[in-house]
Design a protein around this motif. Sequence first.
Motif, mmCIF file in Angstrom:
data_model
loop_
_atom_site.group_PDB
_atom_site.id
_atom_site.type_symbol
_atom_site.label_atom_id
_atom_site.label_comp_id
_atom_site.label_asym_id
_atom_site.label_seq_id
_atom_site.Cartn_x
_atom_site.Cartn_y
_atom_site.Cartn_z
ATOM 1 N N LEU A 200 0.766 -1.066 0.040
ATOM 2 C CA LEU A 200 -0.103 -0.035 -0.049
ATOM 3 C C LEU A 200 0.943 1.403 0.147
ATOM 4 O O LEU A 200 0.649 2.268 -0.596
ATOM 5 C CB LEU A 200 -1.017 0.004 1.136
ATOM 6 N N ASP A 201 1.747 1.445 0.835
ATOM 7 C CA ASP A 201 2.574 2.523 0.937
ATOM 8 C C ASP A 201 3.568 2.756 -0.393
ATOM 9 O O ASP A 201 3.879 3.955 -0.742
ATOM 10 C CB ASP A 201 3.490 2.284 2.213
ATOM 11 N N LEU A 202 3.904 1.591 -0.983
ATOM 12 C CA LEU A 202 4.520 2.030 -2.292
ATOM 13 C C LEU A 202 3.794 2.706 -3.271
ATOM 14 O O LEU A 202 4.144 3.558 -3.868
ATOM 15 C CB LEU A 202 4.688 0.515 -2.750
ATOM 16 N N TYR A 203 2.552 2.090 -3.182
ATOM 17 C CA TYR A 203 1.340 3.109 -4.081
ATOM 18 C C TYR A 203 1.169 4.462 -3.602
ATOM 19 O O TYR A 203 1.392 5.362 -4.450
ATOM 20 C CB TYR A 203 0.155 2.345 -4.131
ATOM 21 N N TYR A 204 1.114 4.530 -2.547
ATOM 22 C CA TYR A 204 0.631 5.784 -1.919
ATOM 23 C C TYR A 204 1.799 6.853 -1.867
ATOM 24 O O TYR A 204 1.515 8.085 -2.448
ATOM 25 C CB TYR A 204 0.217 5.668 -0.295
ATOM 26 N N VAL A 205 3.354 6.266 -2.012
ATOM 27 C CA VAL A 205 4.502 7.341 -1.866
ATOM 28 C C VAL A 205 4.406 7.815 -3.314
ATOM 29 O O VAL A 205 4.703 8.671 -3.520
ATOM 30 C CB VAL A 205 5.318 6.815 -1.268
ATOM 31 N N LEU A 206 4.353 6.902 -4.307
ATOM 32 C CA LEU A 206 4.383 7.142 -5.794
ATOM 33 C C LEU A 206 3.283 7.978 -6.112
ATOM 34 O O LEU A 206 3.651 9.036 -6.995
ATOM 35 C CB LEU A 206 4.373 5.961 -6.505
ATOM 36 N N SER A 207 2.172 7.768 -5.925
ATOM 37 C CA SER A 207 1.090 8.716 -6.049
ATOM 38 C C SER A 207 1.229 10.077 -5.425
ATOM 39 O O SER A 207 1.033 11.014 -6.168
ATOM 40 C CB SER A 207 -0.044 8.170 -5.590
ATOM 41 N N HIS A 208 1.918 10.288 -4.306
ATOM 42 C CA HIS A 208 2.077 11.662 -3.710
ATOM 43 C C HIS A 208 3.290 12.309 -4.559
ATOM 44 O O HIS A 208 3.032 13.435 -4.872
ATOM 45 C CB HIS A 208 2.656 11.410 -2.440
ATOM 46 N N LEU A 209 4.224 11.442 -5.059
ATOM 47 C CA LEU A 209 5.234 12.208 -6.128
ATOM 48 C C LEU A 209 4.424 12.720 -7.256
ATOM 49 O O LEU A 209 4.852 13.565 -7.722
ATOM 50 C CB LEU A 209 6.497 11.193 -6.243
ATOM 51 N N GLN A 210 3.557 11.746 -7.839
ATOM 52 C CA GLN A 210 2.700 12.333 -8.758
ATOM 53 C C GLN A 210 2.122 13.373 -8.692
ATOM 54 O O GLN A 210 2.052 14.332 -9.544
ATOM 55 C CB GLN A 210 1.766 11.340 -9.292
ATOM 56 N N THR A 211 1.462 13.668 -7.367
ATOM 57 C CA THR A 211 0.890 14.576 -7.096
ATOM 58 C C THR A 211 1.404 15.988 -6.803
ATOM 59 O O THR A 211 1.040 17.055 -7.628
ATOM 60 C CB THR A 211 -0.230 14.517 -5.858
ATOM 61 N N VAL A 212 2.519 15.949 -6.313
ATOM 62 C CA VAL A 212 3.363 17.205 -6.142
ATOM 63 C C VAL A 212 4.373 17.378 -7.293
ATOM 64 O O VAL A 212 4.825 18.437 -7.363
ATOM 65 C CB VAL A 212 4.202 17.014 -5.173
ATOM 66 N N GLN A 213 4.279 16.553 -8.616
ATOM 67 C CA GLN A 213 4.891 16.899 -9.633
ATOM 68 C C GLN A 213 6.406 16.757 -9.515
ATOM 69 O O GLN A 213 7.140 17.594 -9.764
ATOM 70 C CB GLN A 213 4.320 17.663 -10.381
ATOM 71 N N LEU A 214 6.873 15.951 -8.341
ATOM 72 C CA LEU A 214 8.299 15.699 -8.051
ATOM 73 C C LEU A 214 8.786 17.293 -7.818
ATOM 74 O O LEU A 214 9.964 17.600 -8.038
ATOM 75 C CB LEU A 214 9.302 15.532 -9.346
ATOM 76 N N ALA A 215 8.075 17.924 -7.118
ATOM 77 C CA ALA A 215 8.553 19.380 -6.696
ATOM 78 C C ALA A 215 9.660 19.311 -5.603
ATOM 79 O O ALA A 215 9.754 18.247 -5.020
ATOM 80 C CB ALA A 215 7.254 20.098 -5.768
ATOM 81 N N ALA A 216 10.441 20.435 -5.596
ATOM 82 C CA ALA A 216 11.484 20.097 -4.445
ATOM 83 C C ALA A 216 11.024 20.210 -3.023
ATOM 84 O O ALA A 216 9.690 20.709 -2.749
ATOM 85 C CB ALA A 216 12.249 21.645 -4.479
ATOM 86 N N MET A 217 11.680 19.431 -2.433
ATOM 87 C CA MET A 217 11.363 19.118 -0.906
ATOM 88 C C MET A 217 12.025 20.084 0.195
ATOM 89 O O MET A 217 13.187 19.944 -0.027
ATOM 90 C CB MET A 217 11.508 17.832 -0.829
ATOM 91 N N THR A 218 11.297 20.457 1.202
ATOM 92 C CA THR A 218 11.666 21.003 2.058
ATOM 93 C C THR A 218 12.376 20.262 2.901
ATOM 94 O O THR A 218 11.982 18.997 3.381
ATOM 95 C CB THR A 218 10.877 21.802 3.089
ATOM 96 N N ASP A 219 13.758 20.407 3.520
ATOM 97 C CA ASP A 219 14.360 19.708 4.351
ATOM 98 C C ASP A 219 13.667 19.539 5.650
ATOM 99 O O ASP A 219 13.403 20.213 6.332
ATOM 100 C CB ASP A 219 15.880 20.318 4.788
ATOM 101 N N PRO A 220 13.367 18.240 5.850
ATOM 102 C CA PRO A 220 12.405 17.597 7.031
ATOM 103 C C PRO A 220 13.140 18.215 8.350
ATOM 104 O O PRO A 220 12.410 18.289 9.473
ATOM 105 C CB PRO A 220 12.088 16.411 6.702
ATOM 106 N N THR A 221 14.534 18.162 8.289
ATOM 107 C CA THR A 221 15.164 18.399 9.638
ATOM 108 C C THR A 221 15.285 19.872 10.120
ATOM 109 O O THR A 221 15.332 20.328 10.872
ATOM 110 C CB THR A 221 16.743 18.102 9.430
#
Length: 275
Positions: A200-221
């Motif tokens: 499930l998480d494999l699908y959901y994380v790929l779907s999230h990447l698609q939703t954000v269109q591979l936008a740059a990511m804020t450093d979570p730290t």
Amino acid sequence: MSATASSWLSELTSYYTPNASQFDGAKSHKDAIETRLDTVLGVYRMFEIGSLRHGTGVWHYSDADYLVSLKGIQPDSPWTMLTKVKEALQARFTSTTITIRRPAVVCHFSDGIVEVVPGYVAAGGGYMIANPADGWMKSYPEDHNKYVNEVNTKHNGGAKKLARHLKIWKYKRNVPISSCYLEMRAAKYLSDDDAYLPILDLYYVLSHLQTVQLAAMTDPTGLGSRFGAYSSEASKKDALSKLDRAVTRARKAKDYYLADDHDNAIEQLKLLFNR
């Protein structure tokens, strides 16, 4: 007994998980590289970073990665730094193919590949390294490793498994996405979840990447620069096209899995990972 989708994915993970000795050849060049760069440019320290250090490396594809903290004044352009490092190493390892692939200088030794990421100590901590897209970026590799480890511990190894799944897809389907970006996205995605469910998480994380269109990511730290996914618009277009197909296959695998149709779920996973 027929394989389940979960057992198939687990076997895939095991196959692509490198053991401790498979990169001994590449790592054996560390001292010679450090000595050469210290002699020519001056080195404060050289330490291992990247997926092998983090425990998310992919057998056959991941390299031995090191960050080299250089002495001297940071030049205006990271290309100046990368060129000097490449020239210093090429003069030492004359028969080795050495190339620049931002943010690293890549040494293609006969017994393994070593990626050297040069940088300078940044004001306030961290290191200034070459941004894969352009210019400089601030990186905190040791803090990023700590963050991934914390999320990974929370999910009993799930964050690194999910990161490795994304990287296997990247390498097997030749997707031009930063491995560091995928690793941090996987950890960030699971950081707020209560449980790790591989299919499930494999699908959901790929779907999230698609939703954000591979936008740059804020450093979570909250420490470093934003993580970019690609190095050019051409790479972005190619990556998004392959991501669309991956999401479709991962969604079908998830749906078949939830319907207890493991044979069809496995077929979709095979398409996803080009197996």
